[in-house]
Each structure stands twice: as C-alpha cells, then as structure tokens.
Design an enzyme around this catalytic site. Structure first.
Site, PDB file in Angstrom:
ATOM      1  N   ASP A   2       0.816  -1.220   0.000  1.00 16.02           N
ATOM      2  CA  ASP A   2       0.000   0.000   0.000  1.00 16.02           C
ATOM      3  C   ASP A   2       0.843   1.260   0.000  1.00 16.02           C
ATOM      4  O   ASP A   2       1.932   1.292   0.569  1.00 16.02           O
ATOM      5  CB  ASP A   2      -0.892   0.022   1.244  1.00 16.02           C
ATOM      6  N   ASN A  50      -9.758  -3.321  -7.270  1.00 15.83           N
ATOM      7  CA  ASN A  50      -9.018  -2.259  -7.948  1.00 15.83           C
ATOM      8  C   ASN A  50      -9.592  -1.911  -9.317  1.00 15.83           C
ATOM      9  O   ASN A  50      -9.306  -0.834  -9.865  1.00 15.83           O
ATOM     10  CB  ASN A  50      -7.542  -2.646  -8.120  1.00 15.83           C
TER      11      ASN A  50
END
Length: 223
Positions: A2, A50
């Site tokens: 991340d 995503n």
C-alpha cells in the site's frame, strides 16, 4: 503493498509514477527475501476491487504489469525465482494472459524462492469459486461429502499445493486484510509497518522478519 498513490501525491507526481516506484520496490523485496532465506513470497499487486479505480489509473497499472513481465523475467530466472500468478488475470485480456503464462513457464525451474503475484485477486471470490467446484465434484460423484476436510478444500483454492502464509506484512499504516488470502491466513502472524510501499526495502523486511521470529506461535493451543 500500500501507499503508491499517496507516495506520488506527496511528491506532486502522477499516480502512475507511484506505481512504477512500487514495482521497483517489488524487485528490491524479492531480492531481499531470497537473501533472508524466505522461500515463499506472495505480493498483492492488483485486487478484484481495484477495477473500480479510475480508468486512467487501471490502464497505467495494466501497462506497468505488462512491462514488468517483459523486463523482469530474465532477472527472476537469474535470482532463481519461480513466478506464479493467482487471481482472475484473464480479465486483463488475452495478450496479458499469454504474457503471464509465458513468464510462468520461463521461471518454472526456479528453486531459490517462489514468487506468487496476486492479480485481479479477491479471497471471497476464490472461496466461492472453490465452493462451487466442490459442489460440482460432489454432484458428479467425484467427491464424497464425508471426505471433505480442510486439506481437501484447500486443494480447490488457487493456492493449492502452496503453504499457508506464516507472516503477512501490511504497509503504509493500514491494518486490515482487504480480502487477501482469507482462508489461508487463519494462523498467520501480522506485522504492520508505517512505510509507503515505494519506500520499502531490505531493512523494512528484515525488521518484520525479526519481529516474527520473536513470537511464539501456538496455533490455538493452550500455552
């Protein structure tokens, strides 16, 4: 992994450059993991969620993945890494799917470290797909219901034949699983590191491994 977007925004850079820096961090981490004696490494590169991101960002990520597959195969072979992809990567299109299969075949002889890359992966979907496969096997008489146990069910997952993770590292200060290896992570240890993924390196991995080695794992047994 991340923090690519935040890393780029903090520097006034396009998000695509954050993802590029993140890909370079993958290279560093694979090399560091192999040097530390890690034999299985799974990186969560692109989740099934995503796909909801802006089209421009998804396109940039897809292009970066394609470039990574082309440019890194020789290095993976050199490092003795075997690449395997988990997830519904056919969603990236036939060209990408062919590139993935080609990279897997080219690195099939790697024995130093197994590198799994999760692409278009979601653990809930993986479990549902496995459950449907189990149901079909039972309905077709290929599997007796009473023969179904954890090991048998694990054989229907995309990680069949792979060990469950011992350690899960979450970067950038996030502290959740985010639909990653939900079945496999039942007894994994967790380390949360407040470093954006593009800045991740050997020293961060070493710190996480040192933390892990200090822990006593009881797998639910009483002390």
């Amino acid at each position: 992994m991340d923090g690519n977007r935040r890393w780029a925004q903090a520097r006034g850079l396009p998000v695509a450059l954050g993802h590029k820096a993140g890909a370079e961090a993958v290279r560093r981490t694979v090399e560091a993991a192999a040097e530390q004696g890690v034999t299985w490494l799974t990186v969560f590169a692109f989740s099934s969620e995503n796909w909801r991101r802006p089209l421009e960002e998804v396109s940039a990520l897809t292009g970066l993945l394609r470039l990574y597959l082309r440019s890194e195969v020789a290095n993976l072979v050199k490092e003795g890494a075997r690449l395997r992809i988990i997830g519904d990567y056919d969603r990236f299109g036939p060209e990408m799917a062919r590139a993935i299969r080609s990279a897997e075949e080219a690195t099939a002889g790697g024995t130093r470290i197994n590198l799994n890359v999760a692409l278009s992966y979601g653990a809930r979907d993986e479990i549902l797909t496995a459950t449907r496969s189990v149901a079909r096997a039972i309905a077709e008489g290929r599997l007796a219901p009473e023969a179904l146990d954890e090991a048998t069910f694990g054989g229907f997952l995309q990680t069949a034949g792979m060990p469950d993770p011992d350690l899960i590292i979450r970067t950038s200060g996030e502290q959740r699983l985010s639909n990653f290896l939900l079945w496999q992570a039942a007894y994994a240890e967790f380390v949360f590191q407040d470093v954006l993924w593009p800045d991740y390196g050997a020293e961060h991995l070493a710190a996480a491994l040192a933390d892990f080695r200090r822990r006593e794992r009881r797998y639910g047994a009483r002390p």
